[in-house]
Design an enzyme around this catalytic site. Structure first.
Site, PDB file in Angstrom:
ATOM      1  N   ARG A  98       1.591  -9.951  -3.916  1.00  0.00           N
ATOM      2  CA  ARG A  98       1.566 -11.350  -3.510  1.00  0.00           C
ATOM      3  C   ARG A  98       2.767 -12.073  -4.094  1.00  0.00           C
ATOM      4  NH1 ARG A  98      -3.338 -12.755  -1.079  1.00  0.00           N
ATOM      5  NH2 ARG A  98      -1.944 -14.236  -0.050  1.00  0.00           N
ATOM      6  N   SER A  99       3.074 -13.211  -3.490  1.00  0.00           N
ATOM      7  CA  SER A  99       4.227 -13.984  -3.944  1.00  0.00           C
ATOM      8  C   SER A  99       4.094 -14.361  -5.419  1.00  0.00           C
ATOM      9  CB  SER A  99       4.360 -15.244  -3.083  1.00  0.00           C
ATOM     10  OG  SER A  99       5.435 -16.025  -3.511  1.00  0.00           O
TER      11      SER A  99
ATOM     12  N   LYS B 288       4.818  -3.082   1.398  1.00  0.00           N
ATOM     13  CA  LYS B 288       5.659  -4.271   1.368  1.00  0.00           C
ATOM     14  C   LYS B 288       6.009  -4.615  -0.072  1.00  0.00           C
ATOM     15  CE  LYS B 288       5.108  -7.915   3.784  1.00  0.00           C
ATOM     16  NZ  LYS B 288       4.482  -9.171   4.277  1.00  0.00           N
TER      17      LYS B 288
ATOM     18  N   GLU C 198       4.457  -8.641  11.677  1.00  0.00           N
ATOM     19  CA  GLU C 198       3.217  -9.081  11.032  1.00  0.00           C
ATOM     20  C   GLU C 198       2.921 -10.539  11.361  1.00  0.00           C
ATOM     21  OE1 GLU C 198       1.981 -10.117   6.409  1.00  0.00           O
ATOM     22  OE2 GLU C 198       3.505  -8.590   6.805  1.00  0.00           O
TER      23      GLU C 198
ATOM     24  N   LYS D 148      -4.266  -6.309   0.963  1.00  0.00           N
ATOM     25  CA  LYS D 148      -4.154  -7.140  -0.236  1.00  0.00           C
ATOM     26  C   LYS D 148      -5.558  -7.298  -0.804  1.00  0.00           C
ATOM     27  CE  LYS D 148      -0.280  -9.917   1.564  1.00  0.00           C
ATOM     28  NZ  LYS D 148       0.093 -11.249   2.118  1.00  0.00           N
TER      29      LYS D 148
ATOM     30  N   ASP E 154      -2.265  -9.773   8.894  1.00  0.00           N
ATOM     31  CA  ASP E 154      -2.480 -10.129   7.493  1.00  0.00           C
ATOM     32  C   ASP E 154      -3.493 -11.266   7.414  1.00  0.00           C
ATOM     33  OD1 ASP E 154      -2.365 -10.572   4.781  1.00  0.00           O
ATOM     34  OD2 ASP E 154      -0.404 -11.517   4.792  1.00  0.00           O
TER      35      ASP E 154
ATOM     36  N   ASP F 147       7.654 -10.585   8.929  1.00  0.00           N
ATOM     37  CA  ASP F 147       6.395 -11.296   8.706  1.00  0.00           C
ATOM     38  C   ASP F 147       6.578 -12.722   9.195  1.00  0.00           C
ATOM     39  OD1 ASP F 147       4.097 -12.552   7.899  1.00  0.00           O
ATOM     40  OD2 ASP F 147       4.417 -12.261   5.752  1.00  0.00           O
TER      41      ASP F 147
END
EC number: 4.2.1.11
Length: 423
Positions: free
Chosen positions: A363-364, A385, A283, A334, A309, A240
């Site tokens: 998500r982070s 992912k 990505e 997402k 993304d 990514d």
């Protein structure tokens, strides 16, 4: 089954940042709960995350305004609606907001309610959420991929690429896939310690901090760890780039190994890198507005898939445009990027009809019990992912997949052979 009550509160995500948690309660007492995670790399076209901007509480990150919007604006309109009619619920909230990015009510407010409604609906049907999404027989779980080294700005250099990812694409079961990832991640710490002369630090996304500004060096070190674990023939890479983070609009250039390069130069570098290492996908190779470069990439990089993304932000219109242009082979799914589950499912449906790959991702700033995992299993995608195999909300996603397979021995790990371009 009608919605009777909607509650909302401020809690914390895995990074200690305020987030919304919503309860939707039906007339027969079924409760669905939803929370909206937030990413670290956030595309400019994502649904707006409404925060209070009050410096005296959580440095401006609190979400009381969004909660007030749920209680005072959204709830009165949704109470009495059929919780099984997800589309009507989501479009009612979209209408109430009235903006293209959910700026008025907050994408985090709308998305949290959307999740809570779907979870309540699944309970009404006495189903797991992934079963409710699937409405069909589940035959597989996706192959997980793992962000083991994180790029970013460090003391002495910048590693512009965001996530260096491993994928156990030839594992024979979810249990083997997870063990391979954990073993490689632990071995990588030893390899990095030897290379750095000290133990590697943990990066904000819980992978190891990048040891070099040179992506080839980073992948070589990961490959060494893979080889040491004897997974050479079963493990591949993904990347990514998150290139919008390091893109300079004035010069139309990207950062690479400490220098500014053009999109053509970056593409040429990635072509060489993809010949040296086996990538399943790359990505966000370019900026989210650099459409011509993405088109070139899909024509040039023939040993991997090109995934969007920030370019797509789970928006069906953007995915349709990208498909028309020939800019991507798929997108990162997402749901919070677009702001409702209905819109996210519409984007997935377009992808499926047009033979594009959908890759669910957390998500982070993640949460325990992320609905992205229900999407991953319910939609029967090939791979997903994950973050690094550590920290509770990330391990929770792996345990979720292993639990499903343990309870349902007939469910297998997805076969990716038809998606792999380097073999």
């Amino acid at each position: 089954m009608k919605i009777k009550q909607i509650l909302a509160r401020q809690l914390l995500d895995c990074k200690g940042r305020p987030m919304i948690e919503v309860d939707v309660i039906t007339e027969n007492g079924c409760i669905g709960r939803g929370s909206a995670p937030t990413g670290s790399s956030v595309g400019m076209y994502e649904a707006f995350v409404l925060r209070d901007q009050d410096d005296y509480e959580y440095h401006g990150m609190s979400v009381h305004k969004a909660i007030s919007n749920i209680i005072n604006i959204i709830a009165p309109q949704l109470i009495g609606m059929d919780v099984l009619d997800q589309k009507a619920i989501d479009y009612k909230m979209i209408q109430l907001d009235g903006t293209d990015n959910k700026r008025n009510l907050g994408g985090n407010a709308i998305y949290s309610v959307s999740i809570a409604c779907m979870r309540a609906a699944a309970k009404v049907r006495k189903q797991e959420v992934y079963q409710y999404i699937s409405q069909d027989h589940i035959t597989q779980v996706p192959v997980p991929s793992f962000n083991v080294i994180n790029g970013g700005k460090y003391d002495t250099f910048i590693q512009p690429f965001n996530e260096f990812i491993i994928m156990p694409y030839k594992a024979e079961s979810i249990f083997e896939a997870v063990e391979m990832a954990v073993n490689t991640f632990q071995e990588l710490e030893k390899v990095l310690t030897k290379y750095l002369g000290k133990k590697p630090t943990t990066a904000p996304s819980y992978g190891y901090a990048a040891p070099s500004e040179d992506p080839e060096v980073v992948f070589s070190l990961i490959q060494e760890a893979i080889d040491n674990c004897h997974y050479t023939e079963k493990m591949a890479f993904a990347l990514d780039c998150a290139s919008s983070e390091m893109y300079d609009k004035e010069t139309n250039t990207y950062l690479l190994k400490g220098h500014r390069v053009t999109s053509d130069e970056l593409l040429s570098y990635m072509k060489d890198l993809s010949e040296k290492f086996n990538f399943v996908f790359i990505e966000d190779l370019f900026d989210e507005n650099d459409w011509p470069a993405f088109v070139k990439a899909t024509k040039t990089l023939n040993r991997c898939m090109i995934i969007g993304d920030d370019l797509i932000v789970t928006n069906s219109d953007k995915l349709e445009y990208a498909n028309t242009m020939g800019a991507v082979n798929g997108f990162i799914l997402k749901p919070n990027q677009v702001g409702t589950l209905t819109e996210a499912l519409a984007t997935y449906d377009y992808a499926k009809k047009n033979h594009l790959i959908a890759v669910p991702s957390g998500r982070s700033g993640g949460v325990i019990g992320d609905i992205a995992m229900d999407f991953a299993v319910g939609l029967q995608v090939g791979f997903i992912k994950n973050g690094a195999p550590r920290s509770g909300e990330r391990i929770d996603k792996l345990n979720y997949l292993m639990r499903i397979c343990s309870l349902n021995p007939e469910i297998k790990l997805a076969d990716l052979s038809h998606l792999i371009k380097f073999d």
